[in-house]
Motif scaffolding. Structure first.
Motif, short mmCIF file in Angstrom:
data_model
loop_
_atom_site.label_atom_id
_atom_site.label_comp_id
_atom_site.label_asym_id
_atom_site.label_seq_id
_atom_site.Cartn_x
_atom_site.Cartn_y
_atom_site.Cartn_z
N LYS A 53 0.82 -1.22 0.00
CA LYS A 53 0.00 0.00 0.00
C LYS A 53 0.85 1.26 0.00
O LYS A 53 0.32 2.36 -0.15
N ARG A 54 2.16 1.08 0.21
CA ARG A 54 3.09 2.22 0.27
C ARG A 54 2.67 3.25 1.32
O ARG A 54 2.79 4.44 1.13
N GLU A 55 2.18 2.74 2.44
CA GLU A 55 1.74 3.59 3.55
C GLU A 55 2.81 3.49 4.64
O GLU A 55 3.12 2.41 5.10
N PHE A 56 3.36 4.63 5.04
CA PHE A 56 4.50 4.62 5.94
C PHE A 56 4.25 5.28 7.30
O PHE A 56 4.91 4.96 8.27
N VAL A 57 3.33 6.21 7.38
CA VAL A 57 3.15 6.99 8.60
C VAL A 57 2.23 6.28 9.59
O VAL A 57 2.63 5.99 10.72
N LEU A 58 1.00 6.00 9.19
CA LEU A 58 0.05 5.34 10.08
C LEU A 58 0.53 3.94 10.45
O LEU A 58 0.39 3.51 11.60
#
Length: 117
Positions: free
Chosen positions: A28-33
């Motif tokens: 998902k290329r989601e890094f912060v959450l």
């Protein structure tokens, strides 16, 4: 030594959180959450381990209460990830149910220890 249910469940939960984190980062290329989820979700088990090595009942209770707060925070990040479509409802339900179970066990431990004091 008898089996420690919360120790076992919190470790298994940490493993599940690490796998979810890897999926969020890689697919998902989601890094912060996901990083917040990883920190709170894995700190539950770490605090349980620290509580087991506590020097007193007060020390034990303090660490268990931190683990409970981290579990509640983890549920927050899971809800946020679901509502922003980073995880599916099915993924959310699976991991949320595990987090809720850990929360309920921790809450019972806290109540039991506080009633002893």
């Amino acid at each position: 030594m008898k089996e420690n249910l919360i120790q076992k469940k919190s470790f298994a939960f940490s493993v599940r959180i690490v796998k979810l984190y890897k999926n969020l980062v890689e697919n998902k290329r989601e890094f912060v959450l996901s990083k917040q989820l990883l920190r709170s979700g894995t700190s539950i088990g770490a605090n349980i381990e620290e509580s087991i090595g506590g020097r007193s009942e007060k020390d034990f209770l303090f660490k268990v209460e931190i683990a409970y707060k981290e579990a509640r925070e983890t549920i927050y990040w899971l809800k946020l990830l679901k509502e922003t479509d980073y995880i599916s409802v099915e993924e959310f339900n699976e991991v949320h149910n595990l987090a809720d179970e850990v929360c309920r066990i921790l809450a019972k431990i806290i109540i039991t220890v506080k009633n002893k004091v």
